[in-house]
Design an enzyme around this catalytic site. Structure first.
Site, PDB file in Angstrom:
ATOM      1  CE1 TYR A  74      -4.051   2.022   0.428  1.00  0.00           C
ATOM      2  CE2 TYR A  74      -2.509   3.460   1.586  1.00  0.00           C
ATOM      3  CZ  TYR A  74      -3.732   3.263   0.955  1.00  0.00           C
ATOM      4  OH  TYR A  74      -4.618   4.286   0.850  1.00  0.00           O
ATOM      5  CG  PHE A 126      -7.265  17.804 -23.975  1.00  0.00           C
ATOM      6  CD1 PHE A 126      -7.353  17.289 -25.261  1.00  0.00           C
ATOM      7  CD2 PHE A 126      -7.585  16.985 -22.917  1.00  0.00           C
ATOM      8  CE1 PHE A 126      -7.753  15.970 -25.472  1.00  0.00           C
ATOM      9  CE2 PHE A 126      -7.984  15.668 -23.116  1.00  0.00           C
ATOM     10  CZ  PHE A 126      -8.058  15.164 -24.395  1.00  0.00           C
ATOM     11  CB  THR A 127     -12.076  17.401 -23.739  1.00  0.00           C
ATOM     12  OG1 THR A 127     -11.156  16.316 -23.584  1.00  0.00           O
ATOM     13  CG2 THR A 127     -12.380  17.592 -25.217  1.00  0.00           C
ATOM     14  CG  ASP A 217      -1.380  18.028 -21.364  1.00  0.00           C
ATOM     15  OD1 ASP A 217      -0.726  16.960 -21.300  1.00  0.00           O
ATOM     16  OD2 ASP A 217      -2.601  18.062 -21.554  1.00  0.00           O
ATOM     17  CE  LYS A 260      -3.801  10.444 -24.066  1.00  0.00           C
ATOM     18  NZ  LYS A 260      -4.586  10.457 -22.830  1.00  0.00           N
ATOM     19  NE  ARG A 384     -11.587  14.999 -29.572  1.00  0.00           N
ATOM     20  CZ  ARG A 384     -11.478  14.626 -28.295  1.00  0.00           C
ATOM     21  NH1 ARG A 384     -10.309  14.303 -27.761  1.00  0.00           N
ATOM     22  NH2 ARG A 384     -12.532  14.583 -27.526  1.00  0.00           N
ATOM     23  CG  PHE A 451     -16.289  14.248 -26.303  1.00  0.00           C
ATOM     24  CD1 PHE A 451     -16.152  15.377 -25.509  1.00  0.00           C
ATOM     25  CD2 PHE A 451     -15.385  13.214 -26.148  1.00  0.00           C
ATOM     26  CE1 PHE A 451     -15.127  15.461 -24.566  1.00  0.00           C
ATOM     27  CE2 PHE A 451     -14.358  13.295 -25.212  1.00  0.00           C
ATOM     28  CZ  PHE A 451     -14.238  14.418 -24.419  1.00  0.00           C
TER      29      PHE A 451
END
Ligand code: F0G
Length: 466
Positions: A74, A126-127, A217, A260, A384, A451
């Site tokens: 943990y 960005f969303t 980001d 990513k 998009r 979306f």
């Protein structure tokens, strides 16, 4: 003269996963059942899945071996320390706060730094990032170059910040109401477009004079570093790993979706230099994500990411990754298909307003094009455009960004050149029948990030093709 070398992958295939072929009738039924939203399709009904490059990478044998070394304690898992070291070595941030994925890091950062009434500039939205800023009481302001909104512009660094726009925002609201700027490297919604080192230098120097933090980001920062190596004078002989460090050195911290660049299926992090901010983040992460040494990830997931980071910054890897995206992109350009130029890092973006000029924006041409491509070929892509942009929280009006795109997103190390050929042929097939594609209207619209779960019906008759 140097000989031209192919982008061929620096790996061979050890395990394969069969793909399912479907009939056109099956796909017509599936997309109707999914409310013409590719997010609501079952993956088993998709042939080539180009919905996203997020969490869809193939891991290496070394990463899978690392999964067996998961220390599922943990607290204080050894895999946390391996991840912390990988982030320090390759991104250069001292303090690492792991999160379950990128939006977890965005949430923590937004809650810590944004006060109601603040403004957060960024190089295009960005969303999830913008929504977390808005939920914390902030207002997002786009400060990207105008060229980023023009799909045909060949500007090599369309992700660059327009410093005049940033200065104008500071003059308008005051630097004290701007806790930080978010710089996407690369910019997903602009088409995977990079930021230049020169621009980041300028922005960083200016923000320092104003007391505004610079937060990257860093989700696709390795891809950005590769574009700098290829396009920006003075970087051709530097390894991508070194360029990545220089990019990060110009910032105060970063949010990261490890799903990513880092070649894993789940995970993310927030990293900062300021020890006080790090302490606050460690305190908040236990409320929403998990203890500060796992933040929602299993030990094995942290080990896979630590190893994935090291693999992701190898020049051979990133050259092949972007080489494959460009291979698809140039095939479509050669066929006369309107795509966002130059070809970006993680995806090829179809310009839906150019391809379907008969559909008004209110009928969501990109959403319709993605549905039509699926019915035609079984290829799953993502809208998009206006659906992704959602509604303005103050006015409640739908936002119509200039870019109305369909993203053909390429998972890392997953598909072959033949899959790219099939994809290109399928897009050309749709292009030949483009007048037949019907528009879409909402039948269900969720409040947040619409979306993902929205449902649509076709306009003017049944079926996506007239
Ligand atoms: N920032 C960028 C630039 C992203 O592309 C994403 C995710 C996130 C943040 C959020 O990270 O998904 O790990 O919570 N993009 C995915 C996509 C969903 O398909 O483009 P997350």
């Amino acid at each position: 003269m140097t000989k031209r070398r192919s982008w061929a992958e620096p790996w061979k295939i050890k395990v394969v996963e069969p793909l399912k072929m479907t009939t056109r009738a099956e796909r017509e039924a599936a997309i109707r059942e999914a409310g013409y939203n590719t997010f609501l399709l079952r993956s088993a009904d998709c042939y080539i899945d180009l919905l996203t490059d997020s969490g869809t990478s193939a891991m290496s044998d070394h990463q899978w071996a690392g999964m067996m070394l998961g220390d599922e304690a943990y607290a204080g898992s050894r895999n946390f320390y391996a991840l912390e070291q990988a982030v320090r070595d390759h991104y250069g941030y001292e303090h690492l706060i792991p999160t379950h994925q990128g939006r977890g890091a965005e949430h923590i950062l937004s809650q810590l730094l944004i006060k109601p009434g603040d403004y957060v500039p960024g190089n295009m939205y960005f969303t999830t990032t913008r929504l977390h800023q808005e939920l914390a009481g902030g207002t997002f302001r786009d400060v990207i170059l105008a060229e980023a909104h023009d799909p045909a512009s060949e500007h090599p660094f369309k992700g660059d910040v327009d410093l005049a726009k940033l200065e104008a925002l500071v003059a308008e609201v005051g630097a004290e109401r701007i806790p930080y700027i978010t710089i996407g490297v690369t910019v997903n919604m602009a088409g995977g477009q990079p930021v230049s080192m020169a621009n980041l230098h300028e922005v960083s120097a200016y923000c320092r004079t104003q007391g505004i933090r610079v937060i990257l980001d860093a989700t696709r920062a390795v891809e950005n570093a590769y574009f700098i190596q290829q396009r920006e004078p003075g970087y051709r002989d530097q390894p991508v790993a070194q360029i990545l460090r220089q990019l990060c050195d110009l910032s105060d911290g970063a949010t990261m979706s490890g799903k990513k660049d880092s070649l894993v299926n789940i995970g993310g992090w927030l990293a900062v230099r300021d020890p006080q901010l790090a302490e606050q983040a460690r305190n908040l992460v236990v409320v929403y994500e998990g203890l500060h040494t796992y933040g929602g990830m299993a030990g094995r997931d942290m080990e896979a990411m630590a190893r994935g980071i090291v693999e992701s910054v190898q020049d051979d890897h990133i050259r092949a990754r972007i080489g494959q995206v460009q291979y698809l992109g140039y095939k479509l350009i050669d066929a006369g298909i309107a795509v966002v130029r130059p070809i970006g890092g993680h995806a090829v973006f179809l310009d839906a307003t150019a391809i379907l000029p008969h559909l008004p924006r209110e009928q969501f041409p990109a959403q319709a094009l993605a549905a039509a491509l699926y019915v035609e070929s079984g290829i799953r892509a993502m809208e998009r455009g206006a659906v992704s942009a959602g509604r303005d929280p103050k006015t409640g009006e739908s936002r119509y960004p200039r870019l109305e795109l369909v993203r053909l997103t390429i998972p890392r190390r997953v598909y072959t050149q033949a899959h790219m050929d099939v994809t290109a042929e399928s897009v050309m097939e749709i292009f030949d029948q483009r007048e037949r594609v019907r528009g879409l209207g909402f039948v269900y619209e969720p409040e947040y990030l619409r979306f993902f779960q929205a449902r649509f019906a076709t306009v003017g008759g049944d079926g996506i093709f007239a």
